[in-house]
Design an enzyme around this catalytic site. Sequence first.
Site, PDB file in Angstrom:
ATOM      1  N   ASP A  81       0.854  -1.190   0.000  1.00  0.00           N
ATOM      2  CA  ASP A  81       0.000   0.000   0.000  1.00  0.00           C
ATOM      3  C   ASP A  81       0.897   1.250   0.000  1.00  0.00           C
ATOM      4  O   ASP A  81       1.893   1.295   0.727  1.00  0.00           O
ATOM      5  CB  ASP A  81      -0.868  -0.071   1.271  1.00  0.00           C
ATOM      6  CG  ASP A  81      -1.925   0.997   1.364  1.00  0.00           C
ATOM      7  OD1 ASP A  81      -2.411   1.464   0.322  1.00  0.00           O
ATOM      8  OD2 ASP A  81      -2.293   1.347   2.522  1.00  0.00           O
ATOM      9  N   HIS A 177      -7.183   9.572   5.130  1.00  0.00           N
ATOM     10  CA  HIS A 177      -6.650   8.516   6.003  1.00  0.00           C
ATOM     11  C   HIS A 177      -6.782   8.935   7.477  1.00  0.00           C
ATOM     12  O   HIS A 177      -6.658  10.111   7.798  1.00  0.00           O
ATOM     13  CB  HIS A 177      -5.172   8.273   5.698  1.00  0.00           C
ATOM     14  CG  HIS A 177      -4.918   7.758   4.318  1.00  0.00           C
ATOM     15  ND1 HIS A 177      -4.418   8.547   3.319  1.00  0.00           N
ATOM     16  CD2 HIS A 177      -5.113   6.542   3.767  1.00  0.00           C
ATOM     17  CE1 HIS A 177      -4.288   7.815   2.205  1.00  0.00           C
ATOM     18  NE2 HIS A 177      -4.709   6.598   2.456  1.00  0.00           N
ATOM     19  N   GLY A 178      -7.020   7.974   8.332  1.00  0.00           N
ATOM     20  CA  GLY A 178      -7.097   8.258   9.769  1.00  0.00           C
ATOM     21  C   GLY A 178      -8.532   8.518  10.204  1.00  0.00           C
ATOM     22  O   GLY A 178      -9.469   8.360   9.419  1.00  0.00           O
ATOM     23  N   HIS A 205      -9.687   4.893  -0.680  1.00  0.00           N
ATOM     24  CA  HIS A 205      -8.818   4.926   0.501  1.00  0.00           C
ATOM     25  C   HIS A 205      -9.546   5.674   1.621  1.00  0.00           C
ATOM     26  O   HIS A 205     -10.542   6.342   1.381  1.00  0.00           O
ATOM     27  CB  HIS A 205      -7.511   5.653   0.165  1.00  0.00           C
ATOM     28  CG  HIS A 205      -6.552   4.822  -0.628  1.00  0.00           C
ATOM     29  ND1 HIS A 205      -5.299   4.489  -0.169  1.00  0.00           N
ATOM     30  CD2 HIS A 205      -6.674   4.249  -1.848  1.00  0.00           C
ATOM     31  CE1 HIS A 205      -4.678   3.748  -1.083  1.00  0.00           C
ATOM     32  NE2 HIS A 205      -5.495   3.591  -2.119  1.00  0.00           N
ATOM     33  N   GLY A 206      -8.988   5.563   2.822  1.00  0.00           N
ATOM     34  CA  GLY A 206      -9.559   6.321   3.945  1.00  0.00           C
ATOM     35  C   GLY A 206     -10.908   5.788   4.390  1.00  0.00           C
ATOM     36  O   GLY A 206     -11.825   6.548   4.696  1.00  0.00           O
ATOM     37  N   ASN A 227     -10.055   0.332   1.215  1.00  0.00           N
ATOM     38  CA  ASN A 227      -8.950   0.204   2.176  1.00  0.00           C
ATOM     39  C   ASN A 227      -9.386   0.573   3.590  1.00  0.00           C
ATOM     40  O   ASN A 227      -9.964   1.648   3.805  1.00  0.00           O
ATOM     41  CB  ASN A 227      -7.815   1.166   1.800  1.00  0.00           C
ATOM     42  CG  ASN A 227      -7.053   0.735   0.573  1.00  0.00           C
ATOM     43  OD1 ASN A 227      -7.399  -0.238  -0.075  1.00  0.00           O
ATOM     44  ND2 ASN A 227      -6.009   1.479   0.258  1.00  0.00           N
ATOM     45  N   ALA A 229      -7.557   0.736   7.429  1.00  0.00           N
ATOM     46  CA  ALA A 229      -6.355   0.580   8.259  1.00  0.00           C
ATOM     47  C   ALA A 229      -6.623   0.997   9.703  1.00  0.00           C
ATOM     48  O   ALA A 229      -6.618   0.172  10.622  1.00  0.00           O
ATOM     49  CB  ALA A 229      -5.202   1.397   7.674  1.00  0.00           C
ATOM     50  N   THR A 230      -6.878   2.285   9.917  1.00  0.00           N
ATOM     51  CA  THR A 230      -6.967   2.832  11.279  1.00  0.00           C
ATOM     52  C   THR A 230      -7.968   2.071  12.152  1.00  0.00           C
ATOM     53  O   THR A 230      -7.709   1.838  13.339  1.00  0.00           O
ATOM     54  CB  THR A 230      -7.355   4.328  11.204  1.00  0.00           C
ATOM     55  OG1 THR A 230      -6.409   4.977  10.350  1.00  0.00           O
ATOM     56  CG2 THR A 230      -7.330   4.988  12.566  1.00  0.00           C
TER      57      THR A 230
END
Length: 284
Positions: A81, A177-178, A205-206, A227, A229-230
């Site tokens: 990524d 993101h986040g 993303h995000g 995606n 992640a956080t």
Amino acid sequence: MSLVNMKELLAKSDATFAVGAFNVSDMEMAMGAIKAAEEMEAPLILQIAEGRLRYSPLELLGPIMIAAARQCKMPTAVHLDHGRTLETVRLALTLGFTSVMFDGSHFPLEENIAKTKEVVALAEKFGASVEGEIGSIGGAEGDMASADIQVTSVSEAKRFAAETKVDALAVAIGTAHGNYKETPHLRIDRLQEIHEALDTPLVLHGGTGLTATDFHNCLVNGITKINIATASYDRSAAKIKEVHQAKPEANYFDFSEAISVGTYENVKKHMEIFGLKGKAGLYN
Ligand code: 13P
């Protein structure tokens, strides 16, 4: 079923589901994601961002991710990524990653196209897929510099896709993101325009903090990969704290298991929202 190419996973997405791409930083997170995929009978993308390699060196975590994907009973792609350098992309490909992202979104368009083309040529030699990015997704993934949102232009996306021939394209439509500080305003109108203009599978993303309605609006309008992640990192960290509170004498292995369980819960929740239950059957 095991390790597959990301392009094959995205090709089956048909506006009723999008494949979840879940960032992992250790073996425990990878195990949690795989458990969720097997329970949901869902395809899976395991990924790690270049900005997190300070904590999880690719030479060490990469082989674990590949082994985890090989062991998973569901079709699983292993993806780099936000690759920033050709060296990291090459290392991922050498380790056996079936997909790499080259994020040249901070370069002027010409340069982003030229560098992404180099990555596409390299990945071809390994039979791997490539994701590019055009426009600028807000926030930062790991150690990368934080960026402001610059919504993807339709004409630039069209040119980028035609010239680079990437297998998947990350678009900026108002996500970051986040964790969101304010409710994001998603440009579904722009996503629809890009989707109409391009055949390339689109990537969101995000994902952390978006609602089920947001995800649905995205996947019916061309998003094939989402995606997250956080939310996994936060859920695993919260789980460790829960274990510690409930059992002050908890040992290392209790915390190790908490990481895995936290990621499992988050991945499963998102797989349900992304319409992935039972979708692994499409890849038989
Ligand atoms: P989040 O951390 O907001 O879920 O974003 C994940 C992502 O887009 C990874 O590239």
